[in-house]
Design a protein around this motif. Structure first.
Motif, short mmCIF file in Angstrom:
data_model
loop_
_atom_site.label_atom_id
_atom_site.label_comp_id
_atom_site.label_asym_id
_atom_site.label_seq_id
_atom_site.Cartn_x
_atom_site.Cartn_y
_atom_site.Cartn_z
N GLN C 103 0.83 -1.21 0.00
CA GLN C 103 0.00 0.00 0.00
C GLN C 103 0.87 1.26 0.00
O GLN C 103 0.58 2.24 -0.71
N GLU C 107 1.20 4.25 -3.05
CA GLU C 107 0.85 5.67 -2.89
C GLU C 107 1.66 6.55 -3.84
O GLU C 107 1.19 7.62 -4.25
N PHE C 108 2.85 6.09 -4.20
CA PHE C 108 3.74 6.92 -5.02
C PHE C 108 3.85 6.43 -6.46
O PHE C 108 4.85 6.68 -7.13
N PRO C 132 -3.39 -5.51 -6.69
CA PRO C 132 -4.31 -5.21 -7.80
C PRO C 132 -5.51 -4.39 -7.33
O PRO C 132 -6.06 -4.65 -6.26
N GLY C 133 -5.86 -3.41 -8.13
CA GLY C 133 -7.03 -2.59 -7.81
C GLY C 133 -6.86 -1.87 -6.49
O GLY C 133 -7.82 -1.72 -5.72
N ALA C 134 -5.66 -1.37 -6.25
CA ALA C 134 -5.33 -0.74 -4.97
C ALA C 134 -6.24 0.44 -4.63
O ALA C 134 -6.65 1.20 -5.50
N PHE C 135 -6.52 0.58 -3.35
CA PHE C 135 -7.16 1.78 -2.81
C PHE C 135 -6.12 2.89 -2.86
O PHE C 135 -4.97 2.68 -2.49
N GLY C 136 -6.53 4.06 -3.32
CA GLY C 136 -5.53 5.13 -3.43
C GLY C 136 -6.13 6.51 -3.24
O GLY C 136 -7.32 6.65 -2.93
N PRO C 137 -5.29 7.54 -3.41
CA PRO C 137 -5.73 8.93 -3.20
C PRO C 137 -7.01 9.28 -3.97
O PRO C 137 -7.87 10.00 -3.45
N ASP C 139 -9.56 7.56 -4.54
CA ASP C 139 -10.78 7.11 -3.87
C ASP C 139 -11.25 8.11 -2.83
O ASP C 139 -12.40 8.09 -2.40
N LEU C 140 -10.34 8.98 -2.40
CA LEU C 140 -10.69 10.03 -1.44
C LEU C 140 -10.79 11.39 -2.15
O LEU C 140 -10.84 12.43 -1.49
N ILE C 142 -8.54 12.93 -3.70
CA ILE C 142 -7.34 13.73 -3.42
C ILE C 142 -6.37 13.56 -4.58
O ILE C 142 -6.15 12.46 -5.07
N PRO C 144 -2.67 14.24 -4.79
CA PRO C 144 -1.54 14.67 -3.97
C PRO C 144 -0.50 15.44 -4.80
O PRO C 144 0.29 16.19 -4.23
#
Ligand SMILES: [Zn+2]
Ligand SMILES: [Zn+2]
Ligand SMILES: [Zn+2]
Ligand SMILES: [Zn+2]
Lengths: 144, 144, 144, 144
Positions: C103, C107-108, C132-137, C139-140, C142, C144
Motif C-alpha cells: 500500500q 501511494e507513489f 491489484p485494484g489498490a485503494f488510493g488517493p 478514492d478520497l 485527493i 496529492p
C-alpha cells in the motif's frame, strides 16, 4: 502504589466484573509471534463489558493490542463513552499499555485504566497520567 | 466484472445476510478526520455475522479500518475461521480494501471477499487475488 | 519465474547498484523481536539510492518494515518519484513485501519491485501485480 | 512552562542547530490528507542531525509521523543512540508527539524532546515525562 478505588465512578461490583472479564479475555489471544498474551476489558457508559485480546500478524506492524481491539469493538457496536478499562497479561508484573493504546484510549476522553495481575491485584492510572499533554482532536480543530 | 456466486461455500441466503449486515455496519463509523465511512461484515465458519466499521484517531496512523475491526472482534470472540467478508463505503464505486487489511485478512487463510455497493451490487475477489504471493506465517516458520 | 530485465527504465548498471545496496541495507536492521532482518533499497527518479531496514519495537504494531523506512526516508529528503525498489531478507527464498508496504509503495505510483536473494537472484513484480485494484488517493478525491 | 536548557548534554549551539533543522524539516511533509505538516529533527550521539517529516497514505493507518520517520531514518543509517529530538508543526501552539511516537522514541532510551514553535520558542520534555512507566523491551525479556 496506586490501587483501585470505588471513587472513580465504578462501584466495587463493577470493578470486580471488569477484573473477571479481563482475566478471561486473554484466552483468545492470537499471539503466535510474541507468545505474549494480553487481555483487555472495557466498561461502557451504559454498563456493557467488552473483552479484547491482542491479534498479531506475520507482518509485525499489523499487530492490534488487546486495548485497541476492545475499543474498536466497542465503537463498532455504537459505544463511544467509557467508564473504565482493565488490562492484563501473563507477566507477574503489571502490564503497561503501549503508546499506541494510550493514544487510542485518549481519543475517547478520560476514564480510569486498571492494570490487573493474575492474583487480582490492581494498579489504577488515569489516561492523563499515561499520556500527559496528549495530542488529540482539538489539535486538528476537530470536534468529533 | 466478477459477481457474487453461491458457489463459494456461501449460500445465496448467507450472502444476502452479509450484504444486509455490511450496509448496516458503517452506521457506527468513527471517522471525523476522513469523513469516509466504511463498513465490513465477517461471516465466521460457524455462521456468526460480525460487523465492523473504521475507527480513526487524531494520530492518523492509529486508524483501524472496518475490515480489521471485524477481524479483531471475531478473533477476540474465539473465531479464527471465516467463510467470507463483505466491505462497503459511501462511494458510488466498489471500495477496495487497503494493503493493511489485505494482509490482515490473509493471516487467517482464504475466503471470498465481497465488495458491496449501496445498491447491493457485489464484486467478488479471493484473498489470493487481492494480495498475490502474500507474506505469511510460513515465512517466519510459524504454524499458528 | 519473473526475472529482472533492463527494459523497466532501469539500466543493467542501475539494477546492479540497487542489488549491491539492498544486500548491504539489512546490516542495520533493528529486529530484536523477530530476529528477521529485512533490507530495502529505493532508486529515486534522479538516481539517488536510498537504503532502508526494518525497525521494530517492543510494541509489535510499531514495527516499520524496510520498504516503508526507505520510502519515508526518501520523501523526507524531497523525493516522491521512484524508478524502482529492491527488497531482501535472510531467507533462502524471495521475501514478499507485506500488505502495509504494498500500500505504501502504491501511494507513489508504479515502478518495478525487485525481490533479491543473497545469491543476487532477482524476481521482478509491478506494484499493480502486488496490490491489484489498490485503494488510493483518488478514492478520497485527493490529487496529492 | 518548561524551557530548553543547555544542561541536557546539548550545548546551546547544538540546540540552535536542532531548531534550525526542525523548522526546515517540515518542508517535505507529504500530508495531502490532513494538510497538517509536521517536522522532526533528531540529534544522534555522534552529532549527526537527521530531519524527518510526516508521510501520509490514502489508507490513514499507514501514516508515518515525522518523529518516526526521523528515527527509522537514523536507525537504518546505523544510529541507535540519540542526544535529543525536536518536533514542530504549523500550529501556533506546541505540537505534542502522539502515542505511537512516544513509544517509538522510548524504544531507544532517554533523551530530551524539544517541542518547537515557528518563533523558536521551545518546551522541553523527557521521554519518561511523555510516556510514564512505558512498556519496553524488558517486558518481553529482550535486551536489544
Ligand atoms: Zn498497545
Ligand atoms: Zn484497510
Ligand atoms: Zn512490510
Ligand atoms: Zn506521532
Amino acid at each position: 502504589a496506586k490501587t483501585a478505588k470505588s471513587d472513580d465512578g465504578l462501584s466495587a461490583a463493577e470493578l470486580e466484573t471488569l477484573i473477571d472479564a479481563v482475566l478471561d479475555a486473554k484466552r483468545y489471544s492470537y499471539s503466535p509471534y510474541s507468545k505474549f498474551r494480553v487481555g483487555a476489558a472495557l466498561l461502557t457508559a451504559n454498563g456493557t463489558v467488552i473483552p479484547g485480546c491482542n491479534v498479531e500478524n506475520a507482518s509485525y506492524g499489523l499487530a492490534i493490542c488487546a486495548e485497541r481491539t476492545a475499543i474498536a469493538k466497542a465503537v463498532s457496536d455504537g459505544h463511544r463513552k467509557f467508564k473504565g478499562i482493565a488490562i492484563t497479561s501473563d507477566m507477574n508484573s503489571f502490564c503497561a499499555p503501549c503508546g499506541m493504546c494510550r493514544q487510542t484510549m485518549s481519543e475517547f476522553g478520560e476514564y480510569p485504566v486498571y492494570l490487573v495481575k493474575d492474583n487480582r491485584e490492581v494498579q489504577r492510572w488515569s489516561i492523563a497520567d499515561l499520556i500527559p499533554g496528549a495530542f488529540g482532536p482539538g489539535d486538528l480543530n476537530i470536534d468529533p
